[in-house]
Design a protein around this motif. Structure first.
Motif, PDB file in Angstrom:
ATOM      1  N   ASN A 176      20.227  38.453 -44.021  1.00  0.00           N
ATOM      2  CA  ASN A 176      19.194  39.107 -44.550  1.00  0.00           C
ATOM      3  C   ASN A 176      18.749  40.606 -44.172  1.00  0.00           C
ATOM      4  OD1 ASN A 176      18.198  39.042 -41.728  1.00  0.00           O
ATOM      5  ND2 ASN A 176      17.244  36.998 -41.936  1.00  0.00           N
ATOM      6  N   ARG A 177      17.612  41.093 -44.313  1.00  0.00           N
ATOM      7  CA  ARG A 177      17.662  42.728 -44.029  1.00  0.00           C
ATOM      8  C   ARG A 177      17.750  42.821 -42.556  1.00  0.00           C
ATOM      9  NH1 ARG A 177      12.099  43.022 -46.990  1.00  0.00           N
ATOM     10  NH2 ARG A 177      11.593  41.090 -45.883  1.00  0.00           N
ATOM     11  N   THR A 189      13.329  34.904 -41.470  1.00  0.00           N
ATOM     12  CA  THR A 189      12.496  35.801 -41.710  1.00  0.00           C
ATOM     13  C   THR A 189      12.481  37.300 -41.032  1.00  0.00           C
ATOM     14  OG1 THR A 189      11.138  34.943 -39.822  1.00  0.00           O
ATOM     15  CG2 THR A 189      10.651  34.358 -42.007  1.00  0.00           C
ATOM     16  N   GLY A 214      17.113  38.780 -49.902  1.00  0.00           N
ATOM     17  CA  GLY A 214      15.699  38.844 -49.491  1.00  0.00           C
ATOM     18  C   GLY A 214      14.687  38.800 -50.784  1.00  0.00           C
ATOM     19  N   SER A 231      12.093  31.658 -50.079  1.00  0.00           N
ATOM     20  CA  SER A 231      11.951  31.921 -48.578  1.00  0.00           C
ATOM     21  C   SER A 231      10.986  30.954 -48.005  1.00  0.00           C
ATOM     22  CB  SER A 231      11.055  33.200 -48.722  1.00  0.00           C
ATOM     23  OG  SER A 231       9.698  33.085 -49.052  1.00  0.00           O
TER      24      SER A 231
END
Lengths: 271, 271, 271
Positions: free
Chosen positions: B125-126, B144, B170, B192
């Motif tokens: 993820n980011r 998250t 994402g 998500s």
């Protein structure tokens, strides 16, 4: 053989009434599905693998299930210790040689389990039983396999050598012991699309064997019941995700009377 | 770039036809979901982490997936050994740096994996990609994260340094390699809300990379297919529970033709 | 006591808004379900158990949950280390003594956890709380049990000894602390047919305790919310499989206003 549909249905009723405790030493990929299946049929799952506690856990259980998935040396050690304890208490020990053809480590662990312990029932897919019997069968990944050339002979050889009831499951399910074989025709192709169905079934055999001393009857009963639950679930499923939920519902709600009506068995002699 | 919708749809068809074996060394939280996703798309999952068997398992596999969740020193050791074996056999190795920003232990393990092994594809993820690139991004829990200031630059830097295809997923998915970037717009916000979607996707990339030597095409194809399955599942879901089931159904039943029609890709140059 | 339905509904709203990070050291049977439940309510789960990283993980968390299922010596060691770290940071530590009556190893581990750490909340079924209180209660498998003779006295004794809020869940849920007790009447019998509901609930209590310093309110709120989600799920379920999916949907979608309307609580004094 004394397999009557009445007796098999009665075994299911006994599982629901006695709620046997089934100790499962298993892989961590399908452990939750295995526990859920035992729970849904009315049995009481407990999972424990530390050497410090397996004897206590076995002592409070009615059957022991050993599953070879995601093995490591300490888990194998725990299986052997738990198996010795179960043998000394005359509890049925059920063995699932998951992926036995996939590594030398699994092959050696399986050999050790079969030689050191008194195994009541072995359940595997075609390649796993072929590999255990030393008669070939190729495993590619888990849950899929090519069959050994003569499945009935492989199962019969393994049963003779280990004195265990041997169950080979796949498109058609075969239960072999002492020169006799039973073919179970219950089941549905969607069952092969779901991960861990074999692990669930082996644990369910443990629940049946905990309440039924005739090990062939326990094995055939569990396999047929499992297959029938799959048939019912397939009616409501649109793929493996909805199938999984409907399957657990069916395991929970199928009655002994429905089980009796839905059974599809054929007995035969080997050779 | 040679990304045609025809070729991507053909990769899905190849996964279903060749049924590649994907060896996954992963966390025990989402292992069942990961195996189920591989199984549903038509691949064959196998999970194994004991040093005693990982080489045998890699030797029978078509791709290796390393997932950093719930790590411990012996699992990291197994990942390195399996990775070396896969490198020597020229199998694609796919790396998912789960929670890499959450502890020094994970950061060091990730660095070791990236420096010792030839990694074909990295997906995170980011925050995870930001942390690996040394460009910030804050992780809070798993799944998250806040984004690093310049996501494209972070992914590009990491890709240059590791020579791997880098995928950042994402709300919008980005695949970067060699100065080029592809944006995948498939997906749905409900994805998500479900635990382990990233783990599932990384494993699916492994299945695509097992049958498609163009690693950008394999990565983009798997991500777009995964997102499209999410879009379809969202139509039938009332929350994350029913979504999970519908998602597995979609992974199983989406056809190459539907995949081709549903793709939403944009290519662009970096700088 | 200051339990108002307004305040409990506000706690749910706070969980959704603050998205607390909950570090869970737990068994590998229900880990995926636990993470999914935390994720669905809006919290951020992270699972980690290596001694090399638990301090880093605790430092980034808002609550720590310790679950005794499938224990082994190294996991217990990690729980103690993580617990000490959480205590030093004044994070709430929630303890679930899964299967504590089933082996001497679990009993000793539980004693160690209770004596070495400052535990904020203990949640168990009737047999587990009875065993911890030294007042009997028999465990058979996981999730099922016979009750100790005087449940309220057992919970009260344990609460006095540990200074923790003690929750006993089953057909009726009881929360005891400092001579006061709250009975939660929310829930549905189908919840007892699903594996790992206790593990999910303990983790959810962790999410509530992460945002609400009144530990009785956090415990009662989480239990009532969990029970209400079970009531809603049962309306859509045909068995444990469809129940699991509907339950996760309900955890995700129940609003604070619905929660407030659905609460069923009774407060009482002990003796």
């Amino acid at each position: 053989m004394s397999l009557t549909v009445d007796a098999l249905a009665e075994t299911l009723a006994q599982v629901r009434q006695k709620q046997p405790v089934v100790h499962v030493i298993t892989n961590w990929v399908t452990a939750g599905d295995v526990a859920g299946t035992l729970h849904a049929v009315g049995a009481r799952p407990i999972m424990a693998f530390a050497l410090e506690e397996v004897n206590d856990i076995v002592s409070g259980a009615n059957a022991l299930v050993l599953n070879l998935g995601t093995p490591d040396p300490s888990r194998i050690k725990a299986m052997l210790q738990a198996g010795h304890c179960a043998n000394s208490l005359s509890l049925p020990v059920i063995f699932d040689p998951v992926g036995v053809g996939a590594s030398r480590f699994r092959a050696e662990a399986a050999e050790r389990i079969l030689s050191d312990l008194r195994i009541a029932i072995i359940r595997g897919n075609r390649a796993e039983i072929g590999a255990l019997a030393g008669m070939g069968g190729e495993l590619r990944g888990i849950d899929t396999a090519t069959a050994p050339p003569d499945l009935l002979a492989a199962a019969g050889t393994l049963s003779l050598r280990t004195e265990a009831v041997v169950a080979v499951t796949g498109p058609q399910d075969l239960v072999v012991s002492g020169g006799k074989a039973v073919i179970v025709e219950n089941g549905h192709p969607m069952m092969s699309q779901v991960t861990g169905m074999g692990c669930r079934l082996t644990a369910l055999i443990g629940a049946f064997a905990a309440v039924e001393t005739d090990l062939i009857a326990a094995t055939v009963g569990a396999i047929a019941f499992f297959g029938l639950a799959g048939e019912q679930a397939a009616l409501r499923a649109e793929g493996p995700g909805t199938f999984k939920a409907a399957f657990l519902d069916a395991i929970y709600s199928l009655t002994p009377a429905e089980f009796q009506r839905g059974l599809k068995l054929t007995e035969q002699k080997i050779r």
